[in-house]
Design a protein around this motif. Structure first.
Motif, PDB file in Angstrom:
ATOM      1  N   LEU A  55     -22.531  47.989 -57.693  1.00 39.01           N
ATOM      2  CA  LEU A  55     -23.888  47.888 -58.240  1.00 39.01           C
ATOM      3  C   LEU A  55     -23.972  47.129 -59.571  1.00 39.01           C
ATOM      4  O   LEU A  55     -24.906  46.354 -59.793  1.00 39.01           O
ATOM      5  CB  LEU A  55     -24.509  49.277 -58.383  1.00 39.01           C
ATOM      6  N   ARG A  56     -23.023  47.325 -60.467  1.00 41.83           N
ATOM      7  CA  ARG A  56     -23.084  46.648 -61.765  1.00 41.83           C
ATOM      8  C   ARG A  56     -23.114  45.128 -61.580  1.00 41.83           C
ATOM      9  O   ARG A  56     -23.943  44.435 -62.179  1.00 41.83           O
ATOM     10  CB  ARG A  56     -21.927  47.043 -62.676  1.00 41.83           C
ATOM     11  N   ALA A  57     -22.233  44.584 -60.763  1.00 43.02           N
ATOM     12  CA  ALA A  57     -22.207  43.133 -60.537  1.00 43.02           C
ATOM     13  C   ALA A  57     -23.505  42.655 -59.897  1.00 43.02           C
ATOM     14  O   ALA A  57     -24.025  41.589 -60.240  1.00 43.02           O
ATOM     15  CB  ALA A  57     -21.007  42.753 -59.670  1.00 43.02           C
ATOM     16  N   THR A  58     -24.049  43.450 -59.007  1.00 35.15           N
ATOM     17  CA  THR A  58     -25.319  43.098 -58.359  1.00 35.15           C
ATOM     18  C   THR A  58     -26.436  43.018 -59.391  1.00 35.15           C
ATOM     19  O   THR A  58     -27.171  42.031 -59.452  1.00 35.15           O
ATOM     20  CB  THR A  58     -25.662  44.132 -57.263  1.00 35.15           C
ATOM     21  N   ILE A  59     -26.563  44.046 -60.211  1.00 38.50           N
ATOM     22  CA  ILE A  59     -27.605  44.068 -61.239  1.00 38.50           C
ATOM     23  C   ILE A  59     -27.402  42.919 -62.231  1.00 38.50           C
ATOM     24  O   ILE A  59     -28.362  42.240 -62.605  1.00 38.50           O
ATOM     25  CB  ILE A  59     -27.626  45.425 -61.971  1.00 38.50           C
ATOM     26  N   GLU A  60     -26.178  42.694 -62.644  1.00 40.13           N
ATOM     27  CA  GLU A  60     -25.913  41.609 -63.595  1.00 40.13           C
ATOM     28  C   GLU A  60     -26.290  40.250 -63.022  1.00 40.13           C
ATOM     29  O   GLU A  60     -26.758  39.371 -63.751  1.00 40.13           O
ATOM     30  CB  GLU A  60     -24.462  41.654 -64.056  1.00 40.13           C
TER      31      GLU A  60
END
Length: 185
Positions: A55-60
Motif C-alpha cells: 500500500l505505501r508504494a501505491t499511495i506514494e
C-alpha cells in the motif's frame, strides 16, 4: 447503479451508465485553488484488503502525480493487518474509510461515497501509476467534454520493476464499456 440493470439489454445499460456519468459530473464537487486557478479535484479510490505490504508504494505513486488537485481514499475492506494504520499515516491527503469484509466492489463503492472530487480514479492496492497519468487523463477530459470516462494501458512488472508485459490502451470507442461490462456485470 450498474448492478441494478443486469437484466437490461446492452443499449439500456449503456444509457444508464451514460446518465450516471452525466449526473456525477453535474454535482457540486470541491475545486481547489492552485496559483490563483480553480482546479477540479480528483478522488483516487484505493480498495484494500490486507494490503500493508504494497500500500505505501501505491499511495506514494499517487502522491507523485503531476496533477496537483487530488485526494486519496483508501477503502479498507476489513483488513486484519496494518493496512488502515498505514493508510492514515502516509500523508494528510490520504484518508481511510473502513468496512467489514464485503469484497472489492463494495470497498470501491465505500470510497466513492466518501469522495469529494469531480472525477473518480480507481487504483488497486498493489498497483502503481506513472507520474503523469492523471494529468494526461484530465487534459484529455478537458479537451473532450463529451467524454465521461477514460482508461489507460498497463505495464506488468516483476518484483525488481522490470517490465514483463505491456497491455496497450484500446482505442476503439466501445473498449471501456466492454471492460466495464465484462468485469462488473
Amino acid at each position: 447503479p450498474l448492478s441494478n440493470i443486469q437484466g437490461a439489454d446492452e443499449a439500456q445499460r449503456k444509457a444508464t451508465f451514460d446518465q450516471a456519468v452525466r449526473s456525477w459530473r453535474s454535482g457540486g464537487f470541491l475545486r481547489v485553488l492552485i496559483d490563483g486557478k480553480e482546479v477540479r479535484l480528483v478522488s483516487v479510490v484505493i480498495p484494500a484488503f490486507n494490503a500493508e505490504r504494497t500500500l505505501r508504494a501505491t499511495i506514494e505513486s499517487v502522491l507523485r502525480q503531476t496533477y496537483p488537485a487530488l485526494e486519496v481514499i483508501v477503502a479498507d475492506d476489513g483488513s486484519k493487518d496494518g493496512t488502515a494504520g498505514l493508510a492514515a499515516s502516509v500523508d494528510r491527503r490520504v484518508r481511510c474509510v473502513r468496512q467489514q469484509n464485503r469484497g472489492v466492489s463494495a470497498a470501491r463503492n465505500l470510497g466513492i461515497a466518501d469522495a469529494k472530487g469531480e472525477f473518480i480514479a480507481f487504483l488497486d492496492s498493489d498497483d502503481l501509476w506513472l507520474p503523469e497519468k492523471l494529468a494526461r487523463q484530465i487534459d484529455f477530459l478537458d479537451a473532450h467534454p463529451e467524454v465521461g470516462a477514460v482508461q489507460s494501458g498497463a505495464r506488468f512488472v516483476d518484483n525488481d520493476m522490470r517490465t514483463i508485459d505491456v497491455l496497450p490502451c484500446r482505442e476503439d470507442v466501445d473498449a471501456l464499456w466492454a471492460a466495464l461490462q465484462f468485469q462488473n456485470l
